[in-house]
Design a protein around this motif. Structure first.
Motif, short mmCIF file in Angstrom:
data_model
loop_
_atom_site.label_atom_id
_atom_site.label_comp_id
_atom_site.label_asym_id
_atom_site.label_seq_id
_atom_site.Cartn_x
_atom_site.Cartn_y
_atom_site.Cartn_z
N GLU A 116 6.86 4.69 7.94
CA GLU A 116 6.27 6.02 7.78
C GLU A 116 7.06 6.78 6.71
N SER A 117 6.34 7.29 5.72
CA SER A 117 6.98 8.00 4.62
C SER A 117 6.24 9.30 4.34
N ASP A 118 7.00 10.33 3.99
CA ASP A 118 6.38 11.63 3.68
C ASP A 118 5.72 11.64 2.31
N SER B 70 0.85 -1.20 0.00
CA SER B 70 0.00 0.00 0.00
C SER B 70 0.88 1.24 0.00
N GLU B 71 0.37 2.31 -0.56
CA GLU B 71 1.17 3.52 -0.67
C GLU B 71 1.46 4.16 0.68
N LEU C 188 14.33 3.15 5.51
CA LEU C 188 13.38 3.57 6.55
C LEU C 188 13.31 2.50 7.62
N ASP C 189 13.07 2.92 8.87
CA ASP C 189 12.87 1.96 9.95
C ASP C 189 11.43 1.47 9.93
N ALA C 190 11.23 0.21 10.30
CA ALA C 190 9.90 -0.38 10.28
C ALA C 190 9.50 -0.87 11.66
#
Length: 470
Positions: free
Chosen positions: A139-141, A92-93, A120-122
């Motif tokens: 988490e991504s911007d 998912s985006e 990125l950390d998950a």
């Protein structure tokens, strides 16, 4: 004209079997959604005894240095950090990622590396050890590229597939092959693996198996290999299983599987004959502990022929179907009992919270045990002494197999000394006379076999033995 028709047919067949000209476009399309996973785990310092190493072995010095603290240091060695690699894919985006549970199990830190090189950390959303699936979140911007699940049920043996992942820590890698088999079971209750000859190695775990439309039809999980490397026998958990697990992990952070509350076994041809069942199909109920099935009236000896409107071919299919049915749903169960079919409504419980309570039985009638040989076995009624020896509950009734003819049918079908026969002809037996009566009833009814319910260390199973007179 006939020659032209034959030529056209052969040409069409050749086209159908032709390999894709290239996988490049497909790989380019899906690569941005495939990720490498790096986990870090803290391993506690060793405090136990050193392993046994033969004196004079070349490994003796190594293990002494490794297991013991350095000179001047007291106590166990300090904790150390361990790192592991695996694969996954974005679904998912907004950053949900699927991988294998064994890739991230016990990890303190989980780092996701994207095809672009970004990291990125998950965090772990939820895991399901039963299917070896885990759901992560980053988490991504900005919206992330992702892939969709496809329908693994439509995949046929011989269809092309493509695997992607991080084999042996070599980074993003693509391999291609075909579906070698489907519906494979390895060791889990809910197994439904696609077998493929696409190269899968260590580090590929958790990565996607794509169909030619770029949809995920499996999660690469295991290989069969004597060397640890790919020999062309890889397994991917089918998307039909994974999608249901992922939906539950996303919604609840855990799985919530339906629970019927029965112990079951496959129906063999001789069991079907002994029961008067036309075909050897369905799932025979060997035990009904306290739970939904018992409350609805299902009984030991019933054969489940359909569940929620779907025919039951064997126990594996039933277990998976029940597990995928919503907790609390009332389903229609068709069973074969006493020569006829019955429909019973059962409201499912939740497997994860089910308590395996054993239903109370009638108090056994104490009597002096009398041995007798029947069906190639030396049988004696249960008493307190046998219950203690066999570690059985005080309410258990039946006949103990004290000895068995090792060239007889009973031994051939798996019965052994110490087994307990609790039912014959789907009715309880507490004495040798009971069993003799069931044998005569089966013969008078024209049956070739008698169905026995046998328990070994508390686990029940049905066995059909011949009652034909020699």
């Amino acid at each position: 004209m006939l020659g032209l028709v034959l030529l056209f047919a052969q040409t069409s067949l050749a086209l159908a079997r032709a390999a894709p000209e290239s996988f490049a476009d497909l790989a380019e399309k899906v690569s941005p959604a495939v990720v490498n996973i790096t986990t870090r785990t803290t391993i506690a310092g060793h405090t136990g005894a050193s392993p046994m190493v033969p004196e004079g072995s070349p490994l003796e010095d190594f293990f002494r240095d490794f297991m013991n603290p350095p000179e001047g240091q007291e106590g166990p060695r300090p904790p150390r950090r361990s790192q592991a690699l695996g694969s996954g894919f974005v679904i998912s985006e907004d950053g949900f990622i699927v991988t294998n549970n064994h890739v991230i199990e016990k990890a303190d830190e989980i780092e996701i590396e994207f095809f672009s090189g970004r990291t990125l950390d998950a965090e772990v959303v939820g895991t399901d050890p039963n299917t070896d699936i885990a759901l992560l979140k980053v988490e991504s911007d900005e919206p992330l590229p992702y892939v969709d699940f496809g329908d693994s049920e439509t995949m046929r043996v011989g269809d092309w597939v493509m695997a992607m992942g991080n084999p042996l820590g070599q980074g993003f890698s693509v391999s291609a092959g075909i579906v070698s088999a489907s519906g494979r079971a390895l060791s889990g209750t809910y197994d439904d693996y696609i077998q493929t000859d696409a190269a899968i190695n260590r580090g590929n775990s958790g990565g996607p198996l794509f169909n030619m439309d770029g949809d995920v039809v499996g999660v690469n999980t295991a290989i069969l290999s004597p060397t640890g490397g790919s020999i062309g026998i890889g397994f991917a958990m089918s998307s039909s299983v994974v999608t249901n697990v992922v939906e539950q992990l996303k919604e609840y952070g855990e799985t919530r599987r339906g629970w019927l509350g029965v112990r079951i076994q496959d129906v063999t041809p001789d069991m079907a004959e002994a029961m008067g069942l036309g075909d050897a199909r369905g799932a025979a109920i060997t035990d009904v502990p306290e739970g939904p099935a018992a409350e609805a009236g299902l009984k030991s000896g019933d054969v489940i022929l359909s569940f929620d409107g779907v025919d039951v071919d064997d126990t594996r299919g039933l277990v998976r179907q029940v597990g995928e049915t919503a907790v609390g749903k009332t389903v229609d169960v068709t069973v074969f009992r006493d020569g006829e079919t019955r429909r019973i409504d059962v409201t499912l419980g939740r497997r994860e919270t089910a308590e395996g309570a054993v239903p109370a039985a009638a108090t056994p009638e104490e009597a002096a045990p009398q041995e007798q040989e029947l069906l190639g076995m030396t049988l004696v009624p249960l008493n307190d002494e046998f219950r203690k020896q066999l570690e059985l509950g005080g309410n258990t009734e039946g006949l103990v197999v004290k000895d068995i003819d090792e060239v007889g049918e009973a031994y051939e079908k798996g019965l052994r000394a110490g087994d307990v026969i609790t039912e014959a002809g789907q009715r309880k037996v507490t004495s040798v006379e009971n069993l003799e009566e069931r044998i005569e009833e089966a013969r008078e009814a024209g049956r070739k076999s008698l169905l026995l319910l046998v328990r070994r260390q508390g686990e029940p199973r049905f066995v059909a033995l011949s009652v034909l007179e020699e």
